[in-house]
Design a protein around this motif. Structure first.
Motif, mmCIF file in Angstrom:
data_model
loop_
_atom_site.group_PDB
_atom_site.id
_atom_site.type_symbol
_atom_site.label_atom_id
_atom_site.label_comp_id
_atom_site.label_asym_id
_atom_site.label_seq_id
_atom_site.Cartn_x
_atom_site.Cartn_y
_atom_site.Cartn_z
ATOM 1 N N TYR A 136 40.679 43.066 25.911
ATOM 2 C CA TYR A 136 41.779 42.238 26.393
ATOM 3 C C TYR A 136 41.243 40.912 26.917
ATOM 4 O O TYR A 136 40.137 40.849 27.453
ATOM 5 N N ARG A 137 42.053 39.847 26.751
ATOM 6 C CA ARG A 137 41.654 38.521 27.233
ATOM 7 C C ARG A 137 42.835 37.866 27.942
ATOM 8 O O ARG A 137 43.978 37.984 27.506
ATOM 9 N N HIS A 138 42.523 37.164 29.025
ATOM 10 C CA HIS A 138 43.536 36.416 29.763
ATOM 11 C C HIS A 138 44.099 35.336 28.833
ATOM 12 O O HIS A 138 43.341 34.681 28.113
ATOM 13 N N PRO A 139 45.422 35.125 28.836
ATOM 14 C CA PRO A 139 46.005 34.167 27.887
ATOM 15 C C PRO A 139 45.614 32.712 28.140
ATOM 16 O O PRO A 139 45.622 31.904 27.207
ATOM 17 N N GLU A 140 45.244 32.358 29.373
ATOM 18 C CA GLU A 140 44.926 30.960 29.680
ATOM 19 C C GLU A 140 43.454 30.725 29.983
ATOM 20 O O GLU A 140 42.982 29.605 29.920
ATOM 21 N N ASN A 141 42.734 31.774 30.341
ATOM 22 C CA ASN A 141 41.317 31.628 30.707
ATOM 23 C C ASN A 141 40.486 32.588 29.853
ATOM 24 O O ASN A 141 40.419 33.779 30.142
ATOM 25 N N ASP A 142 39.858 32.053 28.815
ATOM 26 C CA ASP A 142 39.091 32.892 27.881
ATOM 27 C C ASP A 142 37.895 33.584 28.526
ATOM 28 O O ASP A 142 37.352 34.532 27.969
ATOM 29 N N ALA A 143 37.465 33.117 29.698
ATOM 30 C CA ALA A 143 36.324 33.732 30.368
ATOM 31 C C ALA A 143 36.693 35.073 30.994
ATOM 32 O O ALA A 143 35.817 35.889 31.285
ATOM 33 N N LEU A 144 37.984 35.298 31.211
ATOM 34 C CA LEU A 144 38.433 36.552 31.822
ATOM 35 C C LEU A 144 38.759 37.558 30.732
ATOM 36 O O LEU A 144 39.716 37.396 29.971
ATOM 37 N N THR A 145 37.925 38.590 30.642
ATOM 38 C CA THR A 145 38.130 39.646 29.651
ATOM 39 C C THR A 145 38.008 41.006 30.317
ATOM 40 O O THR A 145 37.502 41.122 31.437
ATOM 41 N N TRP A 146 38.451 42.025 29.595
ATOM 42 C CA TRP A 146 38.362 43.407 30.076
ATOM 43 C C TRP A 146 38.190 44.316 28.877
ATOM 44 O O TRP A 146 38.819 44.132 27.836
ATOM 45 N N SER A 147 37.333 45.319 29.012
ATOM 46 C CA SER A 147 37.043 46.241 27.914
ATOM 47 C C SER A 147 38.141 47.279 27.699
ATOM 48 O O SER A 147 38.158 47.962 26.682
ATOM 49 N N GLY A 148 39.036 47.418 28.660
ATOM 50 C CA GLY A 148 40.064 48.449 28.563
ATOM 51 C C GLY A 148 39.615 49.759 29.168
ATOM 52 O O GLY A 148 40.322 50.764 29.130
ATOM 53 N N ARG A 149 38.422 49.747 29.756
ATOM 54 C CA ARG A 149 37.880 50.948 30.403
ATOM 55 C C ARG A 149 37.684 50.670 31.880
ATOM 56 O O ARG A 149 37.380 49.561 32.275
ATOM 57 N N GLY A 150 37.817 51.707 32.662
ATOM 58 C CA GLY A 150 37.609 51.553 34.102
ATOM 59 C C GLY A 150 38.817 50.922 34.772
ATOM 60 O O GLY A 150 39.919 50.870 34.219
ATOM 61 N N ARG A 151 38.587 50.433 35.965
ATOM 62 C CA ARG A 151 39.657 49.863 36.779
ATOM 63 C C ARG A 151 40.209 48.592 36.137
ATOM 64 O O ARG A 151 39.456 47.756 35.647
ATOM 65 N N GLN A 152 41.509 48.452 36.159
ATOM 66 C CA GLN A 152 42.138 47.261 35.601
ATOM 67 C C GLN A 152 41.840 46.056 36.494
ATOM 68 O O GLN A 152 42.007 46.129 37.705
#
Length: 109
Positions: A70-86
């Protein structure tokens, strides 16, 4: 090598010597590996690299890093693998009404 007169030693000295020799034998290979590793690291550093750069090993315990899903719609540096804490940004986007599918980096067809 030192000349040791074993016949002049008493039993406690002989046992102590055996203990020291056993310990030296046990750690011999480890010492050799550490010396070789230090020499290789020094040579790699001399050439401007780390040993991990050259071998492709990341160290650690072989832990696999999951790629971001997953990636933040406005800040490409903010991503998440979909695992662990949101992450907070993900929870904030979903609470604003953004569908999780819209935050996916690779959209399903």
């Amino acid at each position: 090598m030192a000349n040791i007169d074993l016949n002049s030693m008493d039993l406690s000295e002989l046992k102590s010597l055996r203990k020291d020799v056993d310990a030296a034998i046990k750690t011999f290979e480890d010492r050799k590996k550490k010396a070789a590793l230090a020499e290789l690291e020094a040579k790699a550093a001399e050439m401007g690299f780390s040993l991990n750069d050259l071998t492709g090993s990341g160290g650690g315990r072989g832990r696999k890093v999951n790629p971001p899903k997953y990636r933040h719609p406005e800040n490409d540096a903010l991503t998440w693998s979909g695992r662990g804490r949101q992450p907070d940004w993900y929870k904030e986007q979903v609470s604003k009404g953004t569908a999780p599918e819209d935050l996916l980096i690779v959209k399903p067809r």
